[in-house]
Design a protein around this motif. Structure first.
Motif, PDB file in Angstrom:
ATOM      1  N   ILE A  32     -75.307  -0.980   0.878  1.00 53.22           N
ATOM      2  CA  ILE A  32     -74.009  -0.398   1.242  1.00 53.22           C
ATOM      3  C   ILE A  32     -73.380   0.226  -0.009  1.00 53.22           C
ATOM      4  CG2 ILE A  32     -71.664  -0.881   2.056  1.00 53.22           C
ATOM      5  CD1 ILE A  32     -72.942  -3.140   3.801  1.00 53.22           C
ATOM      6  N   ALA A  33     -73.473  -0.480  -1.146  1.00 53.20           N
ATOM      7  CA  ALA A  33     -72.934   0.048  -2.407  1.00 53.20           C
ATOM      8  C   ALA A  33     -73.601   1.374  -2.758  1.00 53.20           C
ATOM      9  CB  ALA A  33     -73.132  -0.963  -3.530  1.00 53.20           C
ATOM     10  N   ASN A  34     -74.924   1.437  -2.597  1.00 52.16           N
ATOM     11  CA  ASN A  34     -75.640   2.692  -2.872  1.00 52.16           C
ATOM     12  C   ASN A  34     -75.143   3.817  -1.987  1.00 52.16           C
ATOM     13  OD1 ASN A  34     -77.210   1.549  -4.896  1.00 52.16           O
ATOM     14  ND2 ASN A  34     -78.915   1.070  -3.530  1.00 52.16           N
ATOM     15  N   GLU A  35     -74.920   3.532  -0.714  1.00 51.43           N
ATOM     16  CA  GLU A  35     -74.374   4.529   0.211  1.00 51.43           C
ATOM     17  C   GLU A  35     -73.005   5.032  -0.257  1.00 51.43           C
ATOM     18  OE1 GLU A  35     -75.873   3.532   4.755  1.00 51.43           O
ATOM     19  OE2 GLU A  35     -73.804   3.155   4.222  1.00 51.43           O
ATOM     20  N   GLU A  36     -72.235   4.137  -0.854  1.00 55.38           N
ATOM     21  CA  GLU A  36     -70.882   4.470  -1.315  1.00 55.38           C
ATOM     22  C   GLU A  36     -70.872   5.043  -2.733  1.00 55.38           C
ATOM     23  OE1 GLU A  36     -68.197   4.474   0.484  1.00 55.38           O
ATOM     24  OE2 GLU A  36     -69.043   3.504   2.253  1.00 55.38           O
ATOM     25  N   GLY A  37     -72.062   5.156  -3.337  1.00 63.02           N
ATOM     26  CA  GLY A  37     -72.160   5.717  -4.684  1.00 63.02           C
ATOM     27  C   GLY A  37     -71.719   4.754  -5.784  1.00 63.02           C
ATOM     28  N   ILE A  38     -71.815   3.454  -5.517  1.00 52.59           N
ATOM     29  CA  ILE A  38     -71.408   2.432  -6.487  1.00 52.59           C
ATOM     30  C   ILE A  38     -72.660   1.782  -7.085  1.00 52.59           C
ATOM     31  CG2 ILE A  38     -70.173   0.242  -6.831  1.00 52.59           C
ATOM     32  CD1 ILE A  38     -68.230   2.390  -5.980  1.00 52.59           C
ATOM     33  N   ALA A  39     -72.777   1.840  -8.422  1.00 54.67           N
ATOM     34  CA  ALA A  39     -73.869   1.153  -9.123  1.00 54.67           C
ATOM     35  C   ALA A  39     -73.357  -0.240  -9.477  1.00 54.67           C
ATOM     36  CB  ALA A  39     -74.262   1.927 -10.373  1.00 54.67           C
ATOM     37  N   MET A  40     -73.849  -1.227  -8.768  1.00 53.41           N
ATOM     38  CA  MET A  40     -73.339  -2.594  -8.901  1.00 53.41           C
ATOM     39  C   MET A  40     -73.693  -3.212 -10.259  1.00 53.41           C
ATOM     40  SD  MET A  40     -71.652  -3.150  -6.118  1.00 53.41           S
ATOM     41  CE  MET A  40     -71.490  -4.922  -5.880  1.00 53.41           C
ATOM     42  N   THR A  41     -72.693  -3.889 -10.843  1.00 53.40           N
ATOM     43  CA  THR A  41     -72.863  -4.625 -12.092  1.00 53.40           C
ATOM     44  C   THR A  41     -72.410  -6.063 -11.838  1.00 53.40           C
ATOM     45  OG1 THR A  41     -70.602  -4.223 -12.856  1.00 53.40           O
ATOM     46  CG2 THR A  41     -72.262  -2.544 -13.414  1.00 53.40           C
TER      47      THR A  41
END
Length: 102
Positions: A32-41
């Motif tokens: 879901i983060a990838n879909e939203e353009g968020i690179a999770m840390t």
């Protein structure tokens, strides 16, 4: 509506929020983060864990409350999730969109 995350069919509402929190796992959140353009840390995951904990306790969420939580400042919250911090982070966390979100 159904979406496939991490090779699992997930029930979502029209806005893409999970209908059943039990279907969430970290892989689902990552996709879901990838879909939203968020690179999770690690910082992103700390916020996600806090949101999920509050959801389990049935505590209503707001940006102001999160800013006062000591977990993340409002400024950092916006840096981590720039396109709408509470909406995006809630979606990644697999919890319903907070009532305080438009």
């Amino acid at each position: 509506m159904e979406k496939t995350y991490a090779n699992v069919i997930i029930d979502c509402n029209d806005e893409g929020y999970l209908k059943n929190f039990q279907q969430w796992n970290q892989e689902v959140g990552l996709e879901i983060a990838n879909e939203e353009g968020i690179a999770m840390t690690g910082r992103h995951w700390e916020v996600i864990e806090y949101l999920q904990d509050q959801y389990r306790k049935e505590v209503p969420l707001s940006i102001r409350k999160i800013g006062k939580s000591g977990v993340v400042s409002i400024k950092e919250f916006y840096q981590l999730f720039p396109k709408g911090p509470l909406k995006i982070s809630s979606k990644i966390a697999g919890i319903p969109k907070p009532v305080s979100c438009i």
